[in-house]
Design an enzyme around this catalytic site. Structure first.
Site, PDB file in Angstrom:
ATOM      1  N   HIS A  61     -40.915 -14.464  20.882  1.00 42.10           N
ATOM      2  CA  HIS A  61     -40.992 -13.003  21.014  1.00 42.10           C
ATOM      3  C   HIS A  61     -39.611 -12.353  20.927  1.00 42.10           C
ATOM      4  O   HIS A  61     -39.506 -11.141  20.737  1.00 42.10           O
ATOM      5  CB  HIS A  61     -41.714 -12.605  22.304  1.00 42.10           C
ATOM      6  CG  HIS A  61     -40.924 -12.758  23.566  1.00 42.10           C
ATOM      7  ND1 HIS A  61     -41.108 -13.809  24.441  1.00 42.10           N
ATOM      8  CD2 HIS A  61     -39.940 -11.995  24.110  1.00 42.10           C
ATOM      9  CE1 HIS A  61     -40.291 -13.668  25.473  1.00 42.10           C
ATOM     10  NE2 HIS A  61     -39.560 -12.578  25.291  1.00 42.10           N
ATOM     11  N   SER A  83     -35.298 -14.047  29.062  1.00 42.05           N
ATOM     12  CA  SER A  83     -36.216 -14.785  28.190  1.00 42.05           C
ATOM     13  C   SER A  83     -35.429 -15.742  27.305  1.00 42.05           C
ATOM     14  O   SER A  83     -34.411 -15.381  26.725  1.00 42.05           O
ATOM     15  CB  SER A  83     -37.008 -13.814  27.303  1.00 42.05           C
ATOM     16  OG  SER A  83     -37.914 -13.061  28.069  1.00 42.05           O
ATOM     17  N   ASP A 107     -44.530 -19.912  22.782  1.00 42.25           N
ATOM     18  CA  ASP A 107     -43.547 -18.832  22.664  1.00 42.25           C
ATOM     19  C   ASP A 107     -42.140 -19.428  22.573  1.00 42.25           C
ATOM     20  O   ASP A 107     -41.294 -19.220  23.444  1.00 42.25           O
ATOM     21  CB  ASP A 107     -43.660 -17.896  23.862  1.00 42.25           C
ATOM     22  CG  ASP A 107     -42.814 -16.638  23.697  1.00 42.25           C
ATOM     23  OD1 ASP A 107     -42.243 -16.445  22.596  1.00 42.25           O
ATOM     24  OD2 ASP A 107     -42.722 -15.854  24.657  1.00 42.25           O
TER      25      ASP A 107
END
Length: 266
Positions: free
Chosen positions: A68, A180, A107
């Site tokens: 992402h 992230s 992800d």
């Protein structure tokens, strides 16, 4: 007597510094294995996140981050990528996307960074992580300098058909926006046991009387979602750099493709 006291004091000052704790040693090494990831569009940084070096070949380093982070959606124009290396000196290196998973099941994304052999982290096996293990998390909240938090592995979700395979993982280490892709490192071994995927937030509101009410989201303790070793190893193997990352096979998630390169350049 005074001379002896002064001599003893000087001798104590000359002693070498006490060795760092196990956690301190892991943190110092993890900071050199971690980078900031910047997504550039129209000459500006439009997205910032974190990443971990997992393999090196010559002067090419491979950095693991989230899918992402590198996806095109939400960007104002076509993107380019760079990583910010902070240790031992601050500098930037161009990067390109060579492999991507699919959100939400995988992800993860892999960046190739040309021009420098960075320090890679050792990827843990499934047997080397368990609930209750001490960990440190390295990330770059809000695109600023790398920071460190600590906690434990608070949850491991296993596959129904293959009990050895880990589907998901959580830590109670607090993180913020921009973490992230950050690495979760075991203490005291320093192995990479996870990659931060995201976190659950709670909305905190103030006011209720005037029109000046405001609210904001805060991360919930124990709700940091992490890609566990099974997911990391499976992705790295299918990306075609398993050998470079010190992996010898196995750890393929049920239903995943064969261990072949799935390179995609941008």
């Amino acid at each position: 007597m005074i001379f002896r006291t002064v001599a003893a004091a000087l001798a104590l000052l000359a002693l070498p510094a006490v060795a760092k704790s196990d956690k301190g040693k892991v943190v110092q090494k993890a900071l050199r294995q971690s980078v900031r990831v910047e997504v550039i569009a129209r000459g500006k940084v439009e997205r910032a996140a974190s990443g971990v070096v997992v393999a090196v070949e010559g002067d090419t380093s491979y950095v693991l981050t989230n899918q992402h982070v590198v996806q095109r959606e939400g960007l104002s124009a076509s993107a380019s990528f760079q990583v910010v290396v902070e240790r031992p000196r601050l500098h930037r290196l161009p990067a390109r996307v060579v492999a991507e998973g699919k959100v939400p099941d995988e992800d993860l994304a892999l960046l190739a960074v040309e021009g420098e052999a960075l320090m890679p982290a050792q990827i843990a096996s499934e047997e080397q992580v368990d609930v209750g293990d001490d960990v440190v998390v390295v990330g770059a909240p809000y695109g600023r300098a790398l920071s460190v938090s600590s906690g434990i592995v608070s949850q491991l979700e296993m596959d129904d058909q293959e009990p050895r395979i880990q589907r998901a993982m959580k830590t109670d280490a607090p993180i913020g926006y921009g973490a992230s892709g950050g690495g979760v490192f075991d203490v005291p071994s320093g192995r990479l046991v996870g990659i931060v995927e995201g976190y659950r937030t709670a909305k905190v509101a103030f006011g209720g009387i005037s029109k000046d009410d405001f609210s904001f989201d805060v991360p919930m303790p124990g709700e940091t979602f992490v890609a566990p070793p099974s997911k990391i190893r499976s992705f790295v193997l299918r990306s075609g750099i398993g050998r470079l990352a010190g992996l010898k096979g196995g750890s393929m998630l049920p239903g995943s493709a064969a261990a072949a390169p799935m390179a995609r350049e941008r």
